[in-house]
Scaffold this active site. Structure first.
Site, short mmCIF file in Angstrom:
data_model
loop_
_atom_site.label_atom_id
_atom_site.label_comp_id
_atom_site.label_asym_id
_atom_site.label_seq_id
_atom_site.Cartn_x
_atom_site.Cartn_y
_atom_site.Cartn_z
N GLU A 1 0.93 -0.87 -0.12
CA GLU A 1 -0.20 0.21 -0.20
C GLU A 1 0.99 1.44 -0.20
O GLU A 1 1.18 1.22 0.96
CB GLU A 1 -0.85 -0.15 1.33
N ASP B 1 -5.46 9.83 9.60
CA ASP B 1 -4.32 9.65 10.47
C ASP B 1 -3.51 10.19 11.46
O ASP B 1 -3.83 11.40 12.14
CB ASP B 1 -3.41 9.57 8.80
#
Lengths: 266, 396
Positions: A47, A58
């Protein structure tokens, strides 16, 4: 058939190891080497993060990685160049992009997908694009045309109704968010993780891969006992953060860590 | 959620938030839908607005300013006279009540100039709720008085050091906190931004400004004003002021956004002038971004306008040209700040000073015997130190 579907149906792996890192941290050329190192030491799917200035899903480690990356001049041509180099190193490992929707929208969905596909990317994860938006529908149609996957996130807060609804536009695998909050290493996971993954497997006919918070070989080993894949991002990014200024050391530490996790996953 | 479904204003708006927040946003949407119709909720909100906030706020005829500018008659909708000194309390009280109805014990907020943080800390104290306020470290510095007040009220201030350390980063951090604590916490979004239903809720709660202004003016003058003006960062005071007048086609509406230091990226917060369609903080709106879709840091002398996005309803009103949005530079705002203070005896917030600048031009264009209402969104006590610093710099 999509490359990701191929992988899970091949019977070659019991549970996939899916590492993540942000492209361009600390610079684009080192990213190529980090990508190769990770591939050499055992990623089943890789990824790649396309940095976005405001990564709301995040945690601090990935936020800092994104900030370091954006100190370099960001350009899509650079992103696609680096991706292609990584792809050419090990063509059989599927690459997926993780990014926020704004950069994709800005690049233009079709243009972005054509170039991503040319660079070896077979799927997308977009944390801020819910499946029930018009843009998600358009994206899904365009991805289908190119045999690429739209990987949806499902969380501990996702209702049964929502999970049923997202089946229609979900392909590749499901990214199951193991805990509340944002990305980042954690000591504990919600108690019903195993049951929840089992429920998802029964409801959605796709592999269920778990991410958000996994960092140690023990955790990876344990969760891969019942999940179809393990996604690790922050722990990898931390290695780059701590050693990125000394390239050989960073590469070495990364190789050791990836190998250790790989062994822990059956 | 499609283009024509609730939560969209034309093509703008919607819900583009991380999946972990969807459940909470849906709960908020359905709770609000019920509460909007509930007499009990309305009564309680009205009670606090009149007995705690001090509503209705007066509509003041600014006689000296009218003479000084020599154009249209100037009226001021006095949100600066609200408890805590700005319009932000209208929304904070309303959302705290919604949080109470949902059984949430903890409230969080983002703040730029500190006025929304202050309003949230105030209602947190009054309702006895645990309160956390995210504020950019740069803003903690330049709006220190508000930061201190927030702490004094018992709320926790968490300075955000990421990026430019201003409102954009504070908003991201509040969203992350919400994702982690979504079952116990309500996020009181402070402006008409964010994923659906926030822009609608904030608009509805701030609409009291325009409703009052419209009926106060009508009662006194037996007609409607010719124009109204408000400043726009995220745009909550503006949408609150505008909403009651949108259907009055003959009332001209003006928004003032922060032109900062100049037209170059990074020098301003003029989203409606320079922004392009994009996705930020859960909504589709106009955003200041570069050619690759990365958000460009905003700048404004006023911390409250220092945001690279804008409420989606403003993006729509700009697209349909119902509202004329104009840029005001830092310097022009500073001049108006001093002018209004000296002429009218009211120290406006630096944010509001932007609205005054646009109003001055509009008043001249309208000419005498016309009427113009300015939303005086907040008072400028919080800005005095910063203004003195800037004036000191200017005289060097």
């Amino acid at each position: 058939m999509s490359k990701i579907k191929d992988l899970f149906e091949s019977g070659k792996i019991k549970s996939a190891f899916i590492p993540y890192f942000t492209l361009g941290d600390p610079n684009y050329n080192d990213s190529i080497e980090f990508g190769k190192t990770i591939l050499d030491n055992g990623a089943d799917i890789l990824e790649l993060g396309i940095p976005f200035s405001d990564p709301v899903a995040d945690g601090p480690v990935i936020q800092r990685a994104v900030a370091r990356s954006l100190k370099n001049k960001f350009s899509f041509s650079e992103i696609f160049r680096v991706t292609k180099e990584i792809h050419l190193h090990k063509k059989d490992v599927p690459l997926v992009y993780l990014t926020y929707f704004n950069p994709i929208f800005h690049c233009g969905i079709e243009d972005f997908l054509n170039q991503a596909k040319d660079s070896g990317v077979v799927g997308l994860v977009i944390p801020d694009l819910p499946f029930d938006t018009k843009e998600s529908e358009v994206l899904f149609q365009e991805l289908r045309k190119r045999d690429m996957d739209l990987i949806h996130l499902v969380t501990p807060a996702s209702t049964k109704k929502r999970i049923e609804a997202l089946k229609k536009t979900s392909t590749g695998f499901i990214y199951y968010v193991t805990s509340f909050g944002v990305t980042g290493e954690r000591r504990e996971f919600s108690v019903d993780l195993k049951e929840r993954i089992r429920f998802l497997k029964e409801t959605i006919q796709l592999p269920i891969c778990a991410g958000f918070g996994i960092s140690t070989p023990d955790q990876a080993g344990q969760i891969s006992g019942y999940a179809d894949g393990i996604i690790i991002g922050s722990a990898i990014q931390r290695i780059i953060e701590e050693n990125g200024h000394e390239f050989p050391k960073a590469k070495q530490a990364l190789a050791e860590y990836i190998a250790k996790i790989r062994v822990a996953i059956p | 959620m499609g283009k024509n479904q609730p939560g969209y204003f034309g093509e703008f708006g919607g819900r583009y938030a991380p999946e972990i927040l969807t459940e909470a946003l849906e709960e908020l949407e359905s709770t609000y839908h019920k509460l909007k119709k509930s007499k009990k909720f309305k009564k309680e909100l009205e009670f606090y607005l009149s007995n705690y906030v001090g509503r209705p706020s007066p509509l003041t005829f600014a006689e000296r300013l009218t003479k000084h500018w020599g154009g249209a008659r100037i009226w001021l909708k006095r949100e600066d006279l609200n408890h805590t000194g700005a319009h932000k309390i209208n929304n904070a009280i309303g959302q705290a009540l919604i949080a109470k109805f949902m059984g949430k014990k903890r409230i969080i907020a983002e703040t730029g100039a500190g006025q929304h943080g202050l309003a949230t800390a105030t209602v947190g104290a009054m309702f006895g709720m645990e309160t956390v306020v995210y504020m950019g470290a740069v803003d903690v510095e330049r709006q220190n008085l508000n930061a201190k007040k927030i702490e004094m009220l018992g709320a926790k201030i968490l300075p955000v050091t990421a990026g430019e350390a201003t409102l954009k980063e504070a908003t991201s951090e509040a969203m992350r906190d919400w994702a982690l604590n979504v079952s116990t916490t309500h996020y009181i979004v402070g402006s008409a931004i964010g994923p659906h239903p926030f822009p609608t809720i904030v608009r509805d709660l701030q609409a009291v400004i325009g409703k009052e202004a419209r009926s106060q003016f009508k009662k006194q003058n037996h007609k409607l004003p010719h124009a109204i003006v408000a400043c726009v960062g995220g745009g909550s005071n503006a949408i609150g002021m505008f909403h009651a007048f949108l259907k009055d086609k003959h009332v001209a509406i003006y928004g003032a956004e922060a032109g900062g230091l100049g037209p170059k990226p990074g020098e301003h917060s003029a989203t409606l002038t320079y922004g392009k369609t994009g996705f930020l903080h859960g909504t589709k709106t106009l955003i200041i971004q570069d050619e690759a879709g990365q958000i460009v840091p905003a700048h404004s002398v006023s911390a409250g306008l220092d945001y690279p996005g804008v409420g989606p309803e403003h993006a729509f009103l700009s697209q349909t040209k119902r509202v004329d949005y104009r840029m005001v530079t830092d310097e022009q705002a500073l001049d108006c700040f001093l002018e209004v203070t000296r002429i009218e005896g009211i120290i406006p917030a630096l944010e509001t000073a932007h609205a005054f600048h646009v109003a001055r031009d509009v008043a001249k264009d309208l000419g005498k015997k016309k009427d113009l209402i300015i939303c005086l969104s907040g008072r400028g006590d919080k800005d005095v130190t910063e203004v003195l610093r800037l004036l000191g710099e200017k005289s060097k």
